[in-house]
Design a protein around this motif. Structure first.
Motif, PDB file in Angstrom:
ATOM      1  N   ASN A 119       0.848  -1.117  -0.285  1.00  0.00           N
ATOM      2  CA  ASN A 119      -0.043  -0.074  -0.065  1.00  0.00           C
ATOM      3  C   ASN A 119       1.033   1.742   0.000  1.00  0.00           C
ATOM      4  O   ASN A 119       0.666   3.062  -0.132  1.00  0.00           O
ATOM      5  CB  ASN A 119      -0.605   0.419   1.385  1.00  0.00           C
ATOM      6  N   TYR A 120       2.290   1.010   0.503  1.00  0.00           N
ATOM      7  CA  TYR A 120       3.313   2.307   0.251  1.00  0.00           C
ATOM      8  C   TYR A 120       3.773   2.831  -1.109  1.00  0.00           C
ATOM      9  O   TYR A 120       4.063   3.969  -1.504  1.00  0.00           O
ATOM     10  CB  TYR A 120       3.945   2.232   1.101  1.00  0.00           C
ATOM     11  N   LEU A 121       3.004   1.816  -1.745  1.00  0.00           N
ATOM     12  CA  LEU A 121       3.611   1.746  -3.241  1.00  0.00           C
ATOM     13  C   LEU A 121       3.120   2.972  -3.645  1.00  0.00           C
ATOM     14  O   LEU A 121       2.842   4.529  -4.666  1.00  0.00           O
ATOM     15  CB  LEU A 121       3.769   0.657  -4.405  1.00  0.00           C
ATOM     16  N   LEU A 122       1.740   3.022  -3.645  1.00  0.00           N
ATOM     17  CA  LEU A 122       0.790   3.791  -4.876  1.00  0.00           C
ATOM     18  C   LEU A 122      -0.196   4.612  -2.867  1.00  0.00           C
ATOM     19  O   LEU A 122      -0.756   3.284  -2.773  1.00  0.00           O
ATOM     20  CB  LEU A 122      -0.142   3.884  -5.870  1.00  0.00           C
ATOM     21  N   ASP A 123      -0.750   5.412  -2.972  1.00  0.00           N
ATOM     22  CA  ASP A 123      -0.970   5.790  -1.470  1.00  0.00           C
ATOM     23  C   ASP A 123      -2.487   7.067  -2.286  1.00  0.00           C
ATOM     24  O   ASP A 123      -2.226   7.954  -2.515  1.00  0.00           O
ATOM     25  CB  ASP A 123      -0.454   6.505  -0.510  1.00  0.00           C
ATOM     26  N   GLU A 124      -3.441   6.250  -2.304  1.00  0.00           N
ATOM     27  CA  GLU A 124      -4.742   6.722  -2.731  1.00  0.00           C
ATOM     28  C   GLU A 124      -4.669   7.889  -3.869  1.00  0.00           C
ATOM     29  O   GLU A 124      -4.616   8.558  -3.519  1.00  0.00           O
ATOM     30  CB  GLU A 124      -5.167   7.446  -1.641  1.00  0.00           C
ATOM     31  N   PRO A 125      -3.948   6.602  -5.335  1.00  0.00           N
ATOM     32  CA  PRO A 125      -3.480   7.654  -5.911  1.00  0.00           C
ATOM     33  C   PRO A 125      -5.206   8.152  -7.184  1.00  0.00           C
ATOM     34  O   PRO A 125      -6.211   7.519  -6.839  1.00  0.00           O
ATOM     35  CB  PRO A 125      -2.705   6.842  -7.255  1.00  0.00           C
ATOM     36  N   THR A 126      -5.007   9.109  -7.904  1.00  0.00           N
ATOM     37  CA  THR A 126      -5.777   9.688  -8.639  1.00  0.00           C
ATOM     38  C   THR A 126      -5.034   9.728  -9.855  1.00  0.00           C
ATOM     39  O   THR A 126      -4.431  11.048 -10.084  1.00  0.00           O
ATOM     40  CB  THR A 126      -6.501  11.024  -8.595  1.00  0.00           C
ATOM     41  N   PHE A 127      -5.639   9.121 -10.679  1.00  0.00           N
ATOM     42  CA  PHE A 127      -4.231   8.727 -12.324  1.00  0.00           C
ATOM     43  C   PHE A 127      -4.869   9.622 -13.121  1.00  0.00           C
ATOM     44  O   PHE A 127      -5.736   9.680 -13.231  1.00  0.00           O
ATOM     45  CB  PHE A 127      -4.604   7.409 -12.832  1.00  0.00           C
ATOM     46  N   ASN A 168       5.130  13.517   6.184  1.00  0.00           N
ATOM     47  CA  ASN A 168       4.731  13.484   7.435  1.00  0.00           C
ATOM     48  C   ASN A 168       3.686  11.758   7.515  1.00  0.00           C
ATOM     49  O   ASN A 168       2.445  12.726   6.558  1.00  0.00           O
ATOM     50  CB  ASN A 168       3.845  14.758   8.337  1.00  0.00           C
ATOM     51  N   TYR A 169       4.080  11.389   8.074  1.00  0.00           N
ATOM     52  CA  TYR A 169       2.992  10.258   7.300  1.00  0.00           C
ATOM     53  C   TYR A 169       1.616   9.996   7.901  1.00  0.00           C
ATOM     54  O   TYR A 169       1.049   9.345   7.970  1.00  0.00           O
ATOM     55  CB  TYR A 169       3.809   8.537   8.553  1.00  0.00           C
ATOM     56  N   LEU A 170       1.440  10.819   9.211  1.00  0.00           N
ATOM     57  CA  LEU A 170       0.099  11.392   9.921  1.00  0.00           C
ATOM     58  C   LEU A 170      -0.498  11.993   9.468  1.00  0.00           C
ATOM     59  O   LEU A 170      -1.781  11.685   9.198  1.00  0.00           O
ATOM     60  CB  LEU A 170       0.055  11.798  11.391  1.00  0.00           C
ATOM     61  N   LEU A 171      -0.051  12.674   8.170  1.00  0.00           N
ATOM     62  CA  LEU A 171      -1.391  14.107   7.831  1.00  0.00           C
ATOM     63  C   LEU A 171      -1.214  13.720   6.107  1.00  0.00           C
ATOM     64  O   LEU A 171      -0.330  12.914   5.982  1.00  0.00           O
ATOM     65  CB  LEU A 171      -0.217  15.077   8.486  1.00  0.00           C
ATOM     66  N   PRO A 198       9.048  -0.224   5.545  1.00  0.00           N
ATOM     67  CA  PRO A 198       7.882  -0.980   6.141  1.00  0.00           C
ATOM     68  C   PRO A 198       7.743  -1.242   7.684  1.00  0.00           C
ATOM     69  O   PRO A 198       6.442  -0.703   8.184  1.00  0.00           O
ATOM     70  CB  PRO A 198       7.494  -1.761   5.110  1.00  0.00           C
ATOM     71  N   ASP A 199       8.340  -1.624   8.637  1.00  0.00           N
ATOM     72  CA  ASP A 199       8.247  -2.149  10.236  1.00  0.00           C
ATOM     73  C   ASP A 199       7.834  -0.198  10.471  1.00  0.00           C
ATOM     74  O   ASP A 199       7.246   0.128  11.413  1.00  0.00           O
ATOM     75  CB  ASP A 199       9.374  -2.216  10.374  1.00  0.00           C
ATOM     76  N   LYS A 200       8.470   0.995  10.069  1.00  0.00           N
ATOM     77  CA  LYS A 200       8.228   1.894  10.869  1.00  0.00           C
ATOM     78  C   LYS A 200       7.877   3.266  10.109  1.00  0.00           C
ATOM     79  O   LYS A 200       6.950   4.059  10.890  1.00  0.00           O
ATOM     80  CB  LYS A 200       9.509   2.523  11.674  1.00  0.00           C
ATOM     81  N   HIS A 201       6.977   2.813   8.958  1.00  0.00           N
ATOM     82  CA  HIS A 201       6.133   3.143   8.449  1.00  0.00           C
ATOM     83  C   HIS A 201       6.731   5.408   8.176  1.00  0.00           C
ATOM     84  O   HIS A 201       6.253   5.714   8.266  1.00  0.00           O
ATOM     85  CB  HIS A 201       5.083   3.642   8.648  1.00  0.00           C
ATOM     86  N   HIS A 202       8.779   4.860   7.677  1.00  0.00           N
ATOM     87  CA  HIS A 202       9.423   6.128   7.620  1.00  0.00           C
ATOM     88  C   HIS A 202      10.572   6.248   6.530  1.00  0.00           C
ATOM     89  O   HIS A 202      10.757   5.248   6.605  1.00  0.00           O
ATOM     90  CB  HIS A 202      10.210   6.169   8.724  1.00  0.00           C
ATOM     91  N   TRP A 203      10.696   6.902   5.908  1.00  0.00           N
ATOM     92  CA  TRP A 203      11.411   7.244   4.369  1.00  0.00           C
ATOM     93  C   TRP A 203      12.814   8.058   4.666  1.00  0.00           C
ATOM     94  O   TRP A 203      12.010   8.711   5.844  1.00  0.00           O
ATOM     95  CB  TRP A 203      10.155   7.966   3.842  1.00  0.00           C
ATOM     96  N   SER A 204      13.648   7.488   4.591  1.00  0.00           N
ATOM     97  CA  SER A 204      15.082   8.469   5.055  1.00  0.00           C
ATOM     98  C   SER A 204      15.334   9.656   4.370  1.00  0.00           C
ATOM     99  O   SER A 204      14.844  10.080   4.130  1.00  0.00           O
ATOM    100  CB  SER A 204      15.912   7.195   4.165  1.00  0.00           C
TER     101      SER A 204
END
Length: 770
Positions: free
Chosen positions: A202-210, A234-237, A340-346
Motif C-alpha cells: 500500500n505504500y507504492l501508491l497511496d490513494e492515487p488519482t490517475f 508526514n506519515y500522519l497528515l 515498512p516496519d516504522k512506516h518511515h522514509w529516509s
C-alpha cells in the motif's frame, strides 16, 4: 524537501494572475457558431479517439460506441454505432450494491485504444463489473474477451489512463469494487506472458488519482502522471501532491523476487511552484506534446494543469511545462529508502544502484529487495508556472491540449487550449515575453461532470467531449478579425492579414502582415486604414438618444468625439458598454465618431450623423391664451382675407407672443382658409393650420375648466364666510317670540346661548350646521 508542508502552510507574495482573454465569444455569438454533434442516445462522452488519417472520430459514451465521419470539419455525421449496455440482471446486481441504476449502473466506456489496423480495444464499467472487448473498426461489432479486471475502473467517474504500444496495453486504474487497490499493469504481452503488475504494497501508491500516461520511445519507458498522498513528509497528515511514475516497456519481472511484478517501478515528486511561493501540487490534467514530425533531435514536452489544496478561497490553478530530460535526470539520481516496519522514509538519499533501470529480469534477489524498498527519488521534477489563474472556483482550469504552429516568419509557437469549469475554452499562445490569452470560446453552459479534449492539428480543430455529445472548436477563426489592425493586435500565430485580399487569413502567403511577439499594428498596418460606413440617425429634438459602439476586444478602450472634438461630460454620458447617450438638442446635432485604442493603435469603430427628423415649417409655443387674446381672435374672424400674394398677412390681428405669419407663397385665395377656429388664415390642410386650430381648441377647453373650478372655489369661500358672520352677529336675525300654545323649554338666554333660532311664520327656515 522536508520543509514542503511549511511552504504550503505559508502564502508568499500575491500570485500574478493570467492576462484576461483579449476577446470572448459566447455560444450564440453571430459568425462564431460551433459544430456540435448530438443525438438522443449519446450521453457522457468519456473517451475520444481519432483515426490515423483524421477522417473518423471514435466516441465512447454511455452504453454506446460510435464512429463519426469528421472528414469535413464543418459537418459531423454518424458512420456506425453499436450498443453495449448491461442486461437487466447486471443492473439488478448493481442496485443490490447500493448503486443507482440510472447514474452508476450503465456501461460507461472508459478505455478506447487502437490495437492494430483492424481492431480497437474497448473497456467499460458495465454496471460496476468491468467488461472489455475488441471492436472491428469497419463494422463496429464487438468481440468480448475475458479478464477486464485492472484494465478499467469499476466506478465510472473514477479517473484512469490507458495507452497501447506495439499491441500491448498499459493501464493505471483500480482493481476492486471499492477503488482501494490501485494498479499499474501491462496486458496482451506479445510473447504470451502474463500480466505484469505492481507489488502488492500500500505504500507504492497511496490513494492515487490517475491523470495521464505517455511513452518515452528513446528510453523505452512509460510515464504515469497522478496525484496521491505524500507520506515522505508526514506519515500522519494527508498532504496530497503530484507524482510521476515510470516503468520499462519490456519489464517482465524477476525470476524469484518480484515475479510478474515491475522491477523498474520508480516515482518522483512533480512540483509546479512559483519562486518563493506556495506550490500548485494537485494535478488535474497532463498533455504530452511530441516533437513535430517525430523529430528525434528535439525534446518531448509535458504541459500540466495544477491546482492548490490550500487556496480554497480563490481556487487558483496554474499551467507548468516539464522537459523529458529533467524527468530522465531525476530517475537517474539517488533514492529514498522506505522502512515498512516504522512506516518511515529516509531523509537522506541512497546512491542509485539498480533503481529505475530496465532489464532486471535476471537480477539477484538482493538487488531486487533493494529495488522494492528504494523506489522514491530523492529529487523532484520542478517547473515554474507559465500561466496562473486566480479567478473564482468555477473559472479554474480542468483540462488542456497543446499544439505547435509556424508564424508568417517561420518561427514556431506553442498554443494551449485550456478548458474552464464554467465551459470556456481559453486559447493561449506562449510568447517570448510570456503567455497571451488570445480568446475564450464558450463550449457549454451547464456544469459538466465528464469532459474530454482531443486536438487534431491536421484537421485544425479541437474536439470537446461533453455530456450531450461532441463540440468542434477550430484552432483559429481568422475571419472574425475585420481589419488589419485587429488581425495584427490578436497576436494569433495562425492568422495574418493579406493586403491583396483585404482579409485576415489562415494560410500565410508572401506579403502578409503579422507580428505575433509584439502586435505592433501601427507599424504593420500603416497605410491600411479602416473606416466604417457612416450611419444616418434622424431623430426628434428633446429625444434621449443612445449611439452603440462595441469594443473590438476586451482590452480596447473607447472614446467619442463630435466633429473631431472631445465631448463635454455634462451633456454626454459614455456607458460601460461603450455606447454614448445624450439628449438631442439643436446644439447636439452633428457627426459623432467612436474610436478604439489598444496597444498604441487607434481605429475608428463607428460613425453616426445625428440630424433632426422632419423639422416643422413653423412651430407654435405652448402658451395659454389670455382674455384679450380671445377678443383679438374673435375680431380676426371678421376681417377680410389677405390676398395670396401678401406674405405678411397684414389683415390679421395675431395674439401677442404668437409666431409671425409664414413667409412662403401659399397659392391662390381658394387655397386659403378662414373657417372658424383659425387664428390666421393658412393653406388648407397644412401642418400649421392643424396645429394652430388644435392649440386654440385646447385653450378654450382649459379656459372653461378653469372658470368652473374658480366658481366652485368661490362658492365654498362664500358659504364659509356666511357661517362665520352668522355666528358673530346673531342680532341680525330676530329672536323667536313665544306664541299662544307654544311651549319653549328653558329661558330665552339659554336659547340664545345654544343658538336655537326658530321663528314661526318665517319662511323659509334656515338651519346652519356648525
Amino acid at each position: 524537501m522536508t520543509r514542503l508542508p511549511l511552504l504550503w502552510a505559508v502564502w508568499g507574495a500575491a500570485l500574478v494572475s493570467a492576462v484576461r482573454p483579449r476577446t470572448s465569444f459566447l455560444l450564440d455569438t453571430p459568425n462564431r457558431g460551433l459544430v456540435h454533434f448530438s443525438q438522443p442516445n449519446v450521453h457522457n462522452t468519456t473517451t475520444l479517439l481519432l483515426s490515423d488519417d483524421g477522417s473518423t472520430l471514435y466516441v465512447g459514451a454511455r452504453n454506446y460506441i460510435l464512429s463519426l465521419d469528421v472528414s469535413d470539419p464543418e459537418v459531423i455525421t454518424v458512420k456506425k454505432e453499436t450498443e453495449w449496455s448491461p442486461s437487466r440482471k447486471d443492473i439488478d446486481s448493481c442496485e443490490k450494491k447500493q448503486k443507482s441504476a440510472e447514474v452508476d449502473c450503465p456501461n460507461f466506456i472508459r478505455v478506447l485504444q487502437p490495437m492494430n489496423s483492424t481492431h480497437l480495444y474497448a473497456c467499460g464499467s458495465y454496471a460496476y463489473n468491468p467488461r472489455n472487448a475488441l471492436l472491428d473498426i469497419q463494422t463496429l461489432t464487438l468481440t468480448s474477451i475475458p479478464y477486464a479486471k485492472g484494465r478499467c475502473p469499476f466506478n465510472p467517474f473514477e479517473r484512469n489512463t490507458a495507452i497501447t504500444i506495439d499491441g500491448e496495453l498499459f493501464t493505471s486504474t483500480t482493481e476492486d469494487f471499492r477503488g482501494a487497490l490501485p494498479s499499474i499493469s501491462r496486458h496482451f504481452s506479445r510473447d504470451g506472458g502474463k500480466v505484469v503488475l505492481l507489488e502488492s504494497s500500500n505504500y507504492l501508491l497511496d490513494e492515487p488519482t490517475f491523470v495521464s500516461s505517455a511513452f518515452d520511445q528513446k528510453e523505452g519507458k512509460l510515464y504515469f502522471f497522478f496525484s496521491e498522498v505524500l507520506k515522505e513528509f508526514n506519515y500522519l497528515l494527508d498532504y496530497r501532491g503530484a507524482r510521476l511514475a515510470q516503468v520499462c516497456k519490456d519489464d517482465v519481472g524477476g525470476q524469484r523476487t518480484l515475479q510478474r511484478k515491475w522491477t523498474s517501478f520508480a516515482k518522483s515528486l512533480l512540483l509546479c511552484q512559483p519562486p518563493k511561493q506556495q506550490p500548485f501540487h494537485q494535478l488535474q490534467d497532463m498533455f504530452t506534446l511530441q516533437p513535430p514530425g517525430g523529430d528525434s533531435s528535439r525534446e518531448t514536452l509535458f504541459y500540466g494543469v495544477f491546482s492548490s489544496q490550500w487556496s480554497r478561497g480563490s481556487e487558483a490553478s496554474a499551467v507548468c511545462r516539464f522537459k523529458i530530460e529533467d524527468i530522465r535526470k531525476v530517475f537517474s539520481g539517488s533514492y529514498r529508502t522506505f522502512n515498512p516496519d516504522k512506516h518511515h522514509w529516509s531523509t537522506s538519499g541512497t546512491q542509485r544502484n539498480a533503481q529505475g533501470q530496465c532489464g532486471l529480469w535476471n537480477a539477484s534477489d538482493v538487488v531486487l529487495e533493494e529495488v522494492k524498498k528504494s523506489f522514491l527519488s530523492r529529487g523532484s521534477v520542478q517547473a515554474a508556472p507559465l500561466l496562473v489563474s486566480t479567478g473564482p472556483p468555477a473559472a479554474a482550469y480542468s483540462r488542456l491540449v497543446a499544439t505547435t504552429t509556424l508564424s508568417a516568419n517561420q518561427k514556431e509557437y506553442t498554443v494551449l487550449f485550456l478548458l474552464t469549469e464554467t465551459g470556456f475554452l481559453h486559447k493561449v499562445v506562449l510568447l517570448d515575453g510570456g503567455p497571451r490569452v488570445i480568446e475564450e470560446v464558450q463550449v457549454f453552459r451547464e456544469p459538466q461532470l465528464v469532459k474530454s479534449l482531443l486536438v487534431s492539428p491536421s484537421k485544425g480543430v479541437v474536439y470537446v467531449g461533453l455530456s450531450g455529445g461532441v463540440t468542434v472548436v477550430p484552432l483559429a477563426h481568422c475571419s472574425s478579425y475585420q481589419s488589419c489592425g485587429q488581425c495584427v493586435l490578436a497576436q494569433d500565430p495562425f492568422c495574418s492579414w493579406d493586403p491583396t485580399q483585404g482579409a485576415c487569413i489562415r494560410l500565410h502567403t508572401a506579403g502578409v502582415k503579422q507580428d505575433v511577439e509584439n502586435g505592433n499594428a501601427a507599424k504593420e498596418c500603416a497605410g491600411s486604414s479602416f473606416t466604417p460606413h457612416t450611419v444616418a440617425m434622424p431623430v426628434a429634438l428633446n429625444e434621449f438618444l443612445t449611439l452603440p459602439c462595441a469594443p473590438p476586444s476586451d482590452l480596447a478602450a473607447l472614446s467619442w468625439t463630435g466633429g473631431g472634438l472631445p465631448l463635454p461630460p455634462n451633456l454626454f454620458l459614455q456607458r460601460p458598454d461603450g455606447s454614448l447617450s445624450f439628449v438631442v438638442q439643436a446644439a447636439t446635432l452633428g457627426v459623432y465618431t467612436c474610436t478604439a485604442h489598444e496597444a498604441g493603435y487607434h481605429e475608428v469603430q463607428a460613425v453616426y450623423n445625428v440630424s433632426e427628423k422632419n423639422p416643422p415649417a413653423a412651430s407654435v409655443p405652448p402658451r395659454t391664451p389670455t382674455t384679450s387674446t380671445v377678443r383679438e381672435r374673435t375680431r380676426a374672424k371678421s376681417l377680410p382675407v389677405d390676398p395670396p400674394g401678401n406674405n405678411g398677412l397684414e389683415g390679421y390681428l395675431l395674439p401677442e407672443g404668437w409666431p409671425a405669419a409664414p413667409t412662403a407663397n401659399y397659392g391662390t385665395q381658394e387655397d386659403w382658409s378662414t373657417e372658424p377656429g383659425a387664428v390666421y388664415s393658412t393653406r388648407k390642410g397644412s401642418v400649421v393650420d392643424a396645429r394652430v386650430d388644435e392649440q386654440v381648441r385646447s385653450y378654450y377647453t382649459e379656459l372653461v375648466g378653469v372658470s368652473l373650478l374658480a366658481a366652485l372655489c368661490a362658492s365654498v369661500v362664500l358659504l364659509g364666510l356666511l357661517h362665520i358672520w352668522r355666528r358673530r352677529c346673531p342680532a341680525v336675525f330676530p329672536k323667536p317670540q313665544a306664541g299662544p300654545g307654544t311651549e319653549t323649554p328653558g329661558n330665552s338666554e339659554d336659547q340664545e346661548k345654544h343658538g336655537i333660532l326658530k321663528q314661526e311664520g318665517l319662511a323659509p327656515e334656515v338651519t346652519i350646521l356648525a
